[in-house]
Design a protein around this motif. Structure first.
Motif, mmCIF file in Angstrom:
data_model
loop_
_atom_site.group_PDB
_atom_site.id
_atom_site.type_symbol
_atom_site.label_atom_id
_atom_site.label_comp_id
_atom_site.label_asym_id
_atom_site.label_seq_id
_atom_site.Cartn_x
_atom_site.Cartn_y
_atom_site.Cartn_z
ATOM 1 N N MET A 1 -11.812 -2.906 -3.123
ATOM 2 C CA MET A 1 -10.817 -3.592 -3.947
ATOM 3 C C MET A 1 -9.437 -3.459 -3.290
ATOM 4 O O MET A 1 -9.007 -2.350 -2.957
ATOM 5 N N PRO A 2 -8.738 -4.567 -3.063
ATOM 6 C CA PRO A 2 -7.416 -4.502 -2.422
ATOM 7 C C PRO A 2 -6.446 -3.636 -3.216
ATOM 8 O O PRO A 2 -6.476 -3.607 -4.446
ATOM 9 N N SER A 3 -5.579 -2.924 -2.503
ATOM 10 C CA SER A 3 -4.606 -2.058 -3.157
ATOM 11 C C SER A 3 -3.450 -2.887 -3.706
ATOM 12 O O SER A 3 -2.745 -3.569 -2.962
ATOM 13 N N LEU A 4 -3.258 -2.820 -5.010
ATOM 14 C CA LEU A 4 -2.137 -3.535 -5.626
ATOM 15 C C LEU A 4 -0.817 -2.868 -5.261
ATOM 16 O O LEU A 4 0.202 -3.546 -5.100
ATOM 17 N N LEU A 5 -0.802 -1.550 -5.157
ATOM 18 C CA LEU A 5 0.438 -0.845 -4.839
ATOM 19 C C LEU A 5 0.923 -1.195 -3.434
ATOM 20 O O LEU A 5 2.118 -1.402 -3.216
ATOM 21 N N LYS A 6 0.011 -1.282 -2.482
ATOM 22 C CA LYS A 6 0.402 -1.673 -1.126
ATOM 23 C C LYS A 6 0.969 -3.084 -1.121
ATOM 24 O O LYS A 6 1.947 -3.384 -0.427
ATOM 25 N N SER A 7 0.364 -3.970 -1.912
ATOM 26 C CA SER A 7 0.858 -5.342 -2.005
ATOM 27 C C SER A 7 2.259 -5.372 -2.602
ATOM 28 O O SER A 7 3.141 -6.098 -2.127
ATOM 29 N N VAL A 8 2.492 -4.565 -3.647
ATOM 30 C CA VAL A 8 3.812 -4.491 -4.268
ATOM 31 C C VAL A 8 4.849 -4.012 -3.253
ATOM 32 O O VAL A 8 5.943 -4.593 -3.136
ATOM 33 N N LYS A 9 4.528 -2.963 -2.523
ATOM 34 C CA LYS A 9 5.484 -2.413 -1.560
ATOM 35 C C LYS A 9 5.807 -3.415 -0.454
ATOM 36 O O LYS A 9 6.966 -3.544 -0.040
ATOM 37 N N SER A 10 4.787 -4.115 0.018
ATOM 38 C CA SER A 10 5.034 -5.083 1.083
ATOM 39 C C SER A 10 5.914 -6.230 0.588
ATOM 40 O O SER A 10 6.808 -6.693 1.302
ATOM 41 N N ARG A 11 5.690 -6.661 -0.645
ATOM 42 C CA ARG A 11 6.504 -7.739 -1.194
ATOM 43 C C ARG A 11 7.923 -7.255 -1.476
ATOM 44 O O ARG A 11 8.886 -8.013 -1.339
ATOM 45 N N MET A 12 8.056 -6.000 -1.851
ATOM 46 C CA MET A 12 9.383 -5.438 -2.078
ATOM 47 C C MET A 12 10.187 -5.458 -0.784
ATOM 48 O O MET A 12 11.383 -5.771 -0.777
ATOM 49 N N TYR A 13 9.547 -5.142 0.342
ATOM 50 C CA TYR A 13 10.245 -5.158 1.619
ATOM 51 C C TYR A 13 10.645 -6.577 2.014
ATOM 52 O O TYR A 13 11.660 -6.791 2.683
ATOM 53 N N ILE A 14 9.855 -7.546 1.585
ATOM 54 C CA ILE A 14 10.194 -8.942 1.881
ATOM 55 C C ILE A 14 11.399 -9.384 1.066
ATOM 56 O O ILE A 14 12.315 -10.031 1.581
ATOM 57 N N PHE A 15 11.436 -9.012 -0.218
ATOM 58 C CA PHE A 15 12.452 -9.521 -1.127
ATOM 59 C C PHE A 15 13.731 -8.684 -1.171
ATOM 60 O O PHE A 15 14.712 -9.107 -1.775
ATOM 61 N N ALA A 16 13.718 -7.486 -0.576
ATOM 62 C CA ALA A 16 14.912 -6.630 -0.667
ATOM 63 C C ALA A 16 15.157 -5.936 0.665
ATOM 64 O O ALA A 16 14.261 -5.309 1.223
#
Length: 294
Positions: A1-16
């Motif tokens: 199952m893909p890690s949701l937390l890793k996805s959140v962190k990667s998107r955070m780096y994109i948006f901020a």
């Protein structure tokens, strides 16, 4: 199952960018008042830091403003109260499901909590039942919270009614903590008013509303849309019937005004988010408003 937390962190780096992430962390650190703190180290001052935290002697030595960082000698708790009724499986203003936005907001705030040695817990549910996961301070636990919300908020869930989850939190969580509510639009009634009065006396509260997609307009008329709460087709005549569209807008505005009035009366800061790209900026503004209100 893909890690949701890793996805959140990667998107955070994109948006901020890095400075924005630092400001967000500083706002989170300022939330808890009166906690016992030990000096940890010094770091460069960034806009938004408290002036009282500047170490003037160290600043004079190096010629650059430096602020003191402290660490808590005891852990605080962050409690997410999340609506996982079927409304949260609906489409938000930005085209994503509402639960995707809730998961990202939870992941960012939960990560900030863990970075500060705090613990995170979850209360979620719908009219069929309320469920809780106790506080822990690991990324594995935070991942479990995100997965729980993602799995629970489906079209097969019960209708969204947040009052039950708020009442559960008020009855079972006595220790003062930071309580973050993530929900669809909430209609204020006597039950909601009563439980929010009780919670505001017990905890520090932040409120995150996930905004609906726009129902009126040519785009809505051109596609098949459904009312997730009632499990029936949306009246796309809103796009063609100007008077009906106005009535709908007035009703929505009245509900929003009632919720805003309740939260303001209890000193609770609120953010409205309709897209994952708004999450970082909206959370920073939310934490800043909360800090200034204290």
């Amino acid at each position: 199952m893909p890690s949701l937390l890793k996805s959140v962190k990667s998107r955070m780096y994109i948006f901020a960018h890095r400075k924005a992430r630092g400001l967000l962390e500083g706002e989170y650190a300022s939330i808890f008042h009166g906690r016992s703190l030990d000096f940890e180290d010094l770091r460069t001052y960034v806009p938004g830091d408290e002036v009282r935290d500047i170490d003037w002697k160290a600043t004079a030595r190096v010629g650059t403003p430096l602020v003191k960082r402290h660490k808590a000698t005891r852990r605080q708790q962050l409690l997410f109260v999340v609506d996982t009724g079927r409304n949260m499986a609906a489409i938000a203003r930005g085209g994503e499901t509402k639960k995707d936005i809730a998961v990202m907001a939870m992941g960012i705030l939960g990560s900030l909590a863990l970075n500060h040695g705090d613990q995170v817990a979850l209360v979620h549910g719908d009219p069929r039942g309320t469920h809780a996961l106790p506080a822990q301070g690991t990324e594995r636990h935070l991942e479990g919270l995100l997965q729980r919300v993602d799995a629970a908020a489906t079209l097969g869930a019960g209708e969204s009614r947040l009052a039950g989850q708020l009442e559960y939190a008020a009855a079972r969580f006595k220790r003062r903590m930071l309580l973050v509510v993530l929900a669809d639009e909430v209609a204020v009634d006597a039950r909601i008013t009563k439980v929010m009065r009780r919670l505001a006396a017990q905890h520090e509260i932040l409120w995150v509303q996930i905004d609906d997609a726009e129902l009126a307009g040519a785009e809505a008329a051109a596609r098949a849309s459904y009312d997730v709460a009632g499990m029936g087709p949306v009246l796309t005549v809103l796009a063609a019937d100007l008077e009906l569209a106005r009535d709908y807008a007035r009703d929505a505005a009245a509900r929003a005004e009632a919720l805003t009035g309740l939260l303001v009366s209890r000193g609770i800061a609120m953010a409205r988010i309709g897209h994952t790209g708004q999450v970082v900026q909206s959370l920073f503004a939310l934490l800043e408003r909360h800090r200034r209100a204290q």
